[in-house]
Design a protein around this motif. Structure first.
Motif, PDB file in Angstrom:
ATOM      1  N   TRP A  73       0.679  -1.259   0.071  1.00 33.82           N
ATOM      2  CA  TRP A  73      -0.093  -0.076   0.056  1.00 33.82           C
ATOM      3  C   TRP A  73       0.751   1.180   0.074  1.00 33.82           C
ATOM      4  N   PRO A  74       1.903   1.498   0.956  1.00 38.34           N
ATOM      5  CA  PRO A  74       2.687   2.648   0.654  1.00 38.34           C
ATOM      6  C   PRO A  74       3.270   2.666  -0.558  1.00 38.34           C
ATOM      7  N   LEU A  75       3.794   1.338  -1.227  1.00 44.62           N
ATOM      8  CA  LEU A  75       4.338   1.363  -2.525  1.00 44.62           C
ATOM      9  C   LEU A  75       3.529   1.948  -3.472  1.00 44.62           C
ATOM     10  N   LEU A  76       2.039   2.023  -3.284  1.00 43.83           N
ATOM     11  CA  LEU A  76       1.033   2.261  -4.309  1.00 43.83           C
ATOM     12  C   LEU A  76       1.090   3.866  -3.953  1.00 43.83           C
ATOM     13  N   PHE A  77       0.982   4.330  -2.881  1.00 49.71           N
ATOM     14  CA  PHE A  77       0.878   5.569  -2.524  1.00 49.71           C
ATOM     15  C   PHE A  77       1.773   6.590  -3.066  1.00 49.71           C
ATOM     16  N   GLU A  78       2.883   6.102  -2.691  1.00 48.76           N
ATOM     17  CA  GLU A  78       4.439   7.095  -2.774  1.00 48.76           C
ATOM     18  C   GLU A  78       5.057   6.671  -3.678  1.00 48.76           C
ATOM     19  N   LYS A  79       5.119   5.361  -4.279  1.00 45.40           N
ATOM     20  CA  LYS A  79       6.012   5.284  -5.519  1.00 45.40           C
ATOM     21  C   LYS A  79       5.197   5.188  -6.990  1.00 45.40           C
ATOM     22  N   ILE A  80       4.053   4.579  -6.850  1.00 44.75           N
ATOM     23  CA  ILE A  80       3.204   4.855  -8.113  1.00 44.75           C
ATOM     24  C   ILE A  80       2.402   5.666  -8.166  1.00 44.75           C
ATOM     25  N   ASN A  81       1.528   6.254  -7.224  1.00 44.53           N
ATOM     26  CA  ASN A  81       0.765   7.546  -7.402  1.00 44.53           C
ATOM     27  C   ASN A  81       1.559   8.700  -7.017  1.00 44.53           C
ATOM     28  N   ARG A  82       2.727   8.740  -6.544  1.00 42.01           N
ATOM     29  CA  ARG A  82       3.789   9.699  -6.090  1.00 42.01           C
ATOM     30  C   ARG A  82       2.943  10.770  -5.202  1.00 42.01           C
ATOM     31  N   THR A  83       2.406  10.407  -3.990  1.00 46.22           N
ATOM     32  CA  THR A  83       1.962  11.010  -2.985  1.00 46.22           C
ATOM     33  C   THR A  83       3.016  11.359  -1.926  1.00 46.22           C
ATOM     34  N   LYS A  84       3.258  12.698  -1.738  1.00 42.10           N
ATOM     35  CA  LYS A  84       4.277  13.174  -0.840  1.00 42.10           C
ATOM     36  C   LYS A  84       3.912  12.779   0.539  1.00 42.10           C
ATOM     37  N   VAL A  85       4.680  12.222   1.208  1.00 40.10           N
ATOM     38  CA  VAL A  85       4.575  11.913   2.795  1.00 40.10           C
ATOM     39  C   VAL A  85       5.530  12.598   3.716  1.00 40.10           C
ATOM     40  N   ILE A 307      10.486  15.986   8.943  1.00 37.79           N
ATOM     41  CA  ILE A 307      11.424  14.812   8.957  1.00 37.79           C
ATOM     42  C   ILE A 307      10.989  14.051   7.818  1.00 37.79           C
ATOM     43  N   ARG A 308      11.843  14.076   6.576  1.00 30.96           N
ATOM     44  CA  ARG A 308      11.383  13.741   5.385  1.00 30.96           C
ATOM     45  C   ARG A 308      12.193  12.482   5.160  1.00 30.96           C
ATOM     46  N   THR A 309      11.471  11.158   5.275  1.00 35.91           N
ATOM     47  CA  THR A 309      12.341  10.033   4.940  1.00 35.91           C
ATOM     48  C   THR A 309      11.599   9.255   3.769  1.00 35.91           C
ATOM     49  N   ASP A 310      12.225   9.117   2.494  1.00 34.26           N
ATOM     50  CA  ASP A 310      11.594   8.391   1.507  1.00 34.26           C
ATOM     51  C   ASP A 310      11.884   7.077   1.735  1.00 34.26           C
ATOM     52  N   LEU A 311      10.696   6.251   1.234  1.00 28.74           N
ATOM     53  CA  LEU A 311      10.517   4.609   1.025  1.00 28.74           C
ATOM     54  C   LEU A 311      11.897   4.166   0.289  1.00 28.74           C
ATOM     55  N   PRO A 312      12.681   3.450   0.771  1.00 31.63           N
ATOM     56  CA  PRO A 312      13.772   2.762  -0.206  1.00 31.63           C
ATOM     57  C   PRO A 312      13.101   2.090  -1.219  1.00 31.63           C
ATOM     58  N   THR A 313      13.229   2.538  -2.572  1.00 26.77           N
ATOM     59  CA  THR A 313      12.488   1.829  -3.848  1.00 26.77           C
ATOM     60  C   THR A 313      13.040   0.466  -4.129  1.00 26.77           C
ATOM     61  N   ARG A 315      13.909  -1.796  -1.987  1.00 28.75           N
ATOM     62  CA  ARG A 315      13.379  -2.796  -0.723  1.00 28.75           C
ATOM     63  C   ARG A 315      11.793  -3.018  -1.185  1.00 28.75           C
ATOM     64  N   CYS A 316      11.301  -1.694  -1.551  1.00 21.57           N
ATOM     65  CA  CYS A 316       9.613  -2.034  -1.849  1.00 21.57           C
ATOM     66  C   CYS A 316       9.307  -2.770  -3.119  1.00 21.57           C
ATOM     67  N   LEU A 317      10.317  -2.805  -3.967  1.00 20.03           N
ATOM     68  CA  LEU A 317      10.232  -3.393  -5.290  1.00 20.03           C
ATOM     69  C   LEU A 317      10.591  -5.015  -4.908  1.00 20.03           C
ATOM     70  N   LEU A 318      11.513  -5.087  -3.856  1.00 25.18           N
ATOM     71  CA  LEU A 318      11.845  -6.547  -3.542  1.00 25.18           C
ATOM     72  C   LEU A 318      10.824  -7.298  -2.789  1.00 25.18           C
ATOM     73  N   THR A 319      10.123  -6.565  -1.820  1.00 23.26           N
ATOM     74  CA  THR A 319       8.986  -7.052  -1.039  1.00 23.26           C
ATOM     75  C   THR A 319       7.688  -7.505  -1.959  1.00 23.26           C
ATOM     76  N   ALA A 320       7.614  -6.516  -2.865  1.00 23.59           N
ATOM     77  CA  ALA A 320       6.197  -6.759  -3.729  1.00 23.59           C
ATOM     78  C   ALA A 320       6.529  -7.793  -4.693  1.00 23.59           C
ATOM     79  N   ALA A 321       7.894  -7.970  -5.369  1.00 24.51           N
ATOM     80  CA  ALA A 321       8.078  -9.043  -5.843  1.00 24.51           C
ATOM     81  C   ALA A 321       7.821 -10.366  -5.214  1.00 24.51           C
TER      82      ALA A 321
END
Length: 366
Positions: A73-85, A307-313, A315-321
């Motif tokens: 879900w965070p992968l969808l929000f932050e990486k695919i939809n590019r919502t800034k958290v 405190i801006r910490t981007d999710l590591p792309t 790691r997100c892709l590896l988990t999704a895979a």
């Protein structure tokens, strides 16, 4: 000054193009299929069979399995939809055992708490107090049951016994826990806000503009049962730019542009113990939230520095895979595998459906 947003206010941040529509439908189907297969093939083993022998290991195994699925879900929000958290306030330590309270701006606030939990290593351990109707959702309702969310009718005389029973199972300090509660009891709308303000004016409570008056029964019960086993209370204030999203806005990526989460870490020693004083403390906390949200709508942020910490792309892709691979294997076995596997799937579906409906969980044998 911006007005407090509702779930359908203003023009969408991004237009709903055919590509976004198609992408959203595909993502939703993938999330539904992965949830079903992770539940049937892995979640049943961890949450039911392992639970007969050890509640602690059952929860850890279930958190590992569904932490991987929830990370999509965070992968969808932050990486695919590019919502800034954007996270501001106290930089809380990872892996604490906490009670988390937040304002309820819209129907999907709880999903963005997954983004915070992922960053703090607690994604699989976050549990919500949520309305019982959500437990009736196909597949997702089963997942909420397996993850031990507390379902409520929002009537304390009906909910009290179930609520206290569930809390009694969370008292072991060895079990990691993020228990999330929305004291307003429902999401914010202008109509509900008017009713809340009228009630506040008639009963001598503060008249709030951006939040509803909080209800303290559930919060006090959580504190009363868990105080000795918690590290802290996290007070999270959620703000959106520029529109509050609905679930479909999230899925299709049309809103929001930004999600702001402001965190206050509160020591248990700073929270009173008597019910009346806890109720007053919670009211003061929401009065502060109301002020913070008014300032947020004026200036566009809660506090600096953020405190801006981007999710590591990677790691997100590896988990999704990994989740997709496990889902593909289970889907193949369900469709083209041996008969005994299909019988197993049918029996697990029957169990999960009935256990969710009856709110039943097995107890450890020892």
């Amino acid at each position: 000054m911006e007005e407090p947003c509702t779930s359908n206010s203003g023009r969408k941040h991004r237009a709903l193009t055919p590509l976004r529509l198609l992408r959203g439908v595909i993502c939703l189907l993938v999330l539904l299929l992965t949830a079903f297969m992770m539940l049937v093939c892995y979640g049943f083993v961890s949450a039911v069979l392992v639970r007969f022998f050890s509640l602690n290991y059952s929860r850890k195994a279930t958190a590992f399995i569904f932490g991987a699925w929830l990370a999509m879900w965070p992968l969808l929000f932050e990486k695919i939809n590019r919502t800034k958290v954007v996270i501001s306030g106290d930089n809380v330590p990872a892996k604490e055992r906490v009670l988390l309270i937040a304002n309820h701006r819209t129907e999907v606030d709880w999903m963005y708490l997954w983004d915070l939990a992922l960053r703090k290593g607690r994604l699989g351990y976050i549990k919500y107090v949520l309305k019982s109707s959500l437990m009736k959702l196909p597949v997702f309702g089963w997942a909420f049951h397996v993850l031990e969310f507390i379902s409520v009718e929002r009537k304390w005389e009906v909910d009290e016994s179930t609520f206290r029973h569930m809390l009694s199972t969370f008292r072991n300090p060895r079990d990691p826990l993020w228990l999330a509660l929305f004291p307003e009891g429902t999401d914010f709308t202008e109509k509900k806000c008017v009713r809340s303000q009228k009630y506040a004016a008639e009963n001598g409570f503060p008249v709030l503009k951006s939040v509803l008056l909080p209800k303290s029964k559930g919060f006090y019960a959580c504190l009363h049962h868990l105080r000795d086993s918690l590290d802290a209370v996290y007070d999270v204030t959620i703000g959106y730019k520029h529109n509050c999203p609905s679930l479909m806005d999230n899925v299709f990526g049309v809103d929001p542009a930004e999600v702001h989460l402001h965190i206050r870490r509160i020591s248990l020693d700073d929270i009173p113990k008597s019910e009346d004083r806890v109720s007053a403390w919670l009211m003061d906390t929401f009065r502060l939230k109301d002020q913070m949200l008014s300032e947020f709508y004026n200036r566009g942020y809660f506090s600096k520095p953020e405190i801006r910490t981007d999710l590591p792309t990677a790691r997100c892709l590896l988990t999704a895979a990994a989740v997709l691979t496990c889902t593909a294997i289970c889907t193949y076995l369900t469709v083209s595998g041996p008969v005994y596997f299909k019988i197993y799937v049918a029996l697990v579906c029957a169990y999960l459906g009935s256990a969710t409906r009856l709110n039943f969980r097995p107890q450890p044998l020892l």
